[in-house]
Design a protein around this motif. Sequence first.
Motif, PDB file in Angstrom:
ATOM      1  N   PRO A   1      31.944  26.845 -70.917  1.00  0.00           N
ATOM      2  CA  PRO A   1      30.799  25.752 -71.162  1.00  0.00           C
ATOM      3  C   PRO A   1      31.473  24.966 -70.724  1.00  0.00           C
ATOM      4  CG  PRO A   1      30.908  26.904 -72.882  1.00  0.00           C
ATOM      5  CD  PRO A   1      32.452  27.464 -72.296  1.00  0.00           C
ATOM      6  N   PRO A   2      30.364  23.948 -69.698  1.00  0.00           N
ATOM      7  CA  PRO A   2      31.402  22.548 -69.467  1.00  0.00           C
ATOM      8  C   PRO A   2      31.222  21.317 -69.779  1.00  0.00           C
ATOM      9  CG  PRO A   2      29.483  22.969 -68.477  1.00  0.00           C
ATOM     10  CD  PRO A   2      29.290  24.351 -69.239  1.00  0.00           C
ATOM     11  N   ILE A   3      31.887  20.236 -70.562  1.00  0.00           N
ATOM     12  CA  ILE A   3      31.727  19.610 -70.895  1.00  0.00           C
ATOM     13  C   ILE A   3      30.516  18.171 -69.793  1.00  0.00           C
ATOM     14  CG2 ILE A   3      32.492  16.864 -72.041  1.00  0.00           C
ATOM     15  CD1 ILE A   3      35.674  18.748 -71.426  1.00  0.00           C
ATOM     16  N   TYR A   4      29.740  17.600 -70.635  1.00  0.00           N
ATOM     17  CA  TYR A   4      28.609  16.934 -69.888  1.00  0.00           C
ATOM     18  C   TYR A   4      28.689  15.728 -70.569  1.00  0.00           C
ATOM     19  CZ  TYR A   4      26.079  21.126 -68.237  1.00  0.00           C
ATOM     20  OH  TYR A   4      25.791  22.192 -67.602  1.00  0.00           O
ATOM     21  N   GLN A   5      29.938  15.292 -69.597  1.00  0.00           N
ATOM     22  CA  GLN A   5      30.096  13.723 -70.481  1.00  0.00           C
ATOM     23  C   GLN A   5      28.933  12.624 -69.493  1.00  0.00           C
ATOM     24  OE1 GLN A   5      32.999  13.676 -72.554  1.00  0.00           O
ATOM     25  NE2 GLN A   5      32.446  11.694 -72.892  1.00  0.00           N
TER      26      GLN A   5
ATOM     27  N   THR B   1      21.880  21.176 -60.136  1.00  0.00           N
ATOM     28  CA  THR B   1      22.818  21.870 -59.166  1.00  0.00           C
ATOM     29  C   THR B   1      23.897  23.056 -61.139  1.00  0.00           C
ATOM     30  OG1 THR B   1      23.259  20.264 -57.600  1.00  0.00           O
ATOM     31  CG2 THR B   1      23.917  22.835 -57.412  1.00  0.00           C
ATOM     32  N   PRO B   2      23.014  24.412 -60.639  1.00  0.00           N
ATOM     33  CA  PRO B   2      23.956  25.792 -61.336  1.00  0.00           C
ATOM     34  C   PRO B   2      25.631  25.510 -60.478  1.00  0.00           C
ATOM     35  CG  PRO B   2      22.434  26.465 -60.026  1.00  0.00           C
ATOM     36  CD  PRO B   2      22.200  25.282 -60.039  1.00  0.00           C
ATOM     37  N   GLN B   3      25.956  25.575 -61.519  1.00  0.00           N
ATOM     38  CA  GLN B   3      27.606  25.579 -60.448  1.00  0.00           C
ATOM     39  C   GLN B   3      28.234  27.200 -61.397  1.00  0.00           C
ATOM     40  OE1 GLN B   3      29.082  24.096 -58.923  1.00  0.00           O
ATOM     41  NE2 GLN B   3      27.349  22.308 -58.323  1.00  0.00           N
ATOM     42  N   HIS B   4      27.904  27.523 -62.230  1.00  0.00           N
ATOM     43  CA  HIS B   4      28.465  28.883 -62.915  1.00  0.00           C
ATOM     44  C   HIS B   4      30.014  29.340 -63.424  1.00  0.00           C
ATOM     45  CE1 HIS B   4      24.298  30.564 -60.867  1.00  0.00           C
ATOM     46  NE2 HIS B   4      25.112  30.163 -59.682  1.00  0.00           N
TER      47      HIS B   4
END
Length: 430
Positions: free
Chosen positions: A24-28, A17-20
């Motif tokens: 850049p988020p942390i894909y932990q 799901t895109p959050q815009h």
Amino acid sequence: MSEFATQQIQAGYVPGTPQHSAVPPIYQTAAFQFASLAEAADLFALRKSGNLYSRNASPTQQVLEERVAALEGGVSAVAVASGQAAVAVTLLAIVGVRGHIVAANQLYGGTVDLFQDTFEDFGIEVTFVDQDDAEAWRAAIRPETRALFAESVANPVAQVLDIRLVADIAHEAGVPLVIDNTVGTPYLVRPGEHGADFVVHSATKFLSGHGTSLGGVVVDQGTFDFGAQPERWPQFTAEYKRVPGLVLWERFGIGQAFAALVKSKYVHDLGPSLSPFNAWQILQGIETLDLRVARQSSTAFAIAQFLAQHPSVAHVNHPGLEGNRWHDLAGRYLPNGVPSVFSFDLAGAEDEGTQERIARVIDSLKVVRLVANIGDARSLVAHPASMTHSHLNAQQRSAAGISLNTIRLSAGLEDPRDLIADLEQALARA
């Protein structure tokens, strides 16, 4: 409605799901969900690009790779757990076992340890040469040589490499030039513009900039054609042993096959993985890279000028100073400024009192800190002979321009007046 145990694991999140997010988020996450078994099979067989498992890569890491590749003017990059890992996987992928490397004498001590100890265990031979001696580079190349390696600006003596000269020598021999640009940084010099084929960074240093996170990156400039002499580079041009029917060079081509090999074999098998959080931290640091490096470069030059006239200092190794052996090369390769890592030698003979004299100076510092790191927001010193280069013998230290009197300094972001005052009061104890 699902039961409690199912909800506590799955409620509130839909993969993809895109959050815009503006940042850049942390894909932990350790792993990634596949849309189908067919997609999973394609990813594992390298028929399709995508996320498999965070040991190989993560979306946060991929943003970092693309950003550093762009800064270095390259076409692809691989990020790993440390600068040391970046050097190791780069050369293992290019050289393979039982190959040969020609490297500069003037290298970071940890790199020398890797080359003369661990690589020897792998059957990889390394010949060290004076990086200023063109004939020494040429004479050291053998039929089994697979790479030349040097630093753009050597740690800790700030010796500036004639990158174009060494690149031409490498290419005459049909091998790539690998440059460690940790000290140089892509803001001050982009080795690919001067003929380097692969550029390595300890992202722990200037790219991160705050001493919080380990990381390393290697950038493929997309300039070296492993397919031109396929018999010399079977790891790229022959069938890939672990994926029957696949030839990396045919599937990925110039500028991409190297990254595919490093990720699918050396990172996958040896596991020097960059955590998503560290990738994110380094990305935050890169956003201010030019501002920090410009300020640190200016501060370092002011400190070097101060040290050059101090009676307790015998010599300052800073290529920005008139009369420095590499001043002209700095003018050619470093138009935006000279790096903030350099060294100076205390006055006095090298004898049984040297270590005590060095300790009096270093232990008296109050603003500048004794830390085995560089490129930090804080100003740092180290004593190479007893710290970073302590595993080198006296002959090797001499070849690298390091004496027992040498102190390395990495200028930070503090007020230069405070740094100079701190050095002045410490040198009074020399």
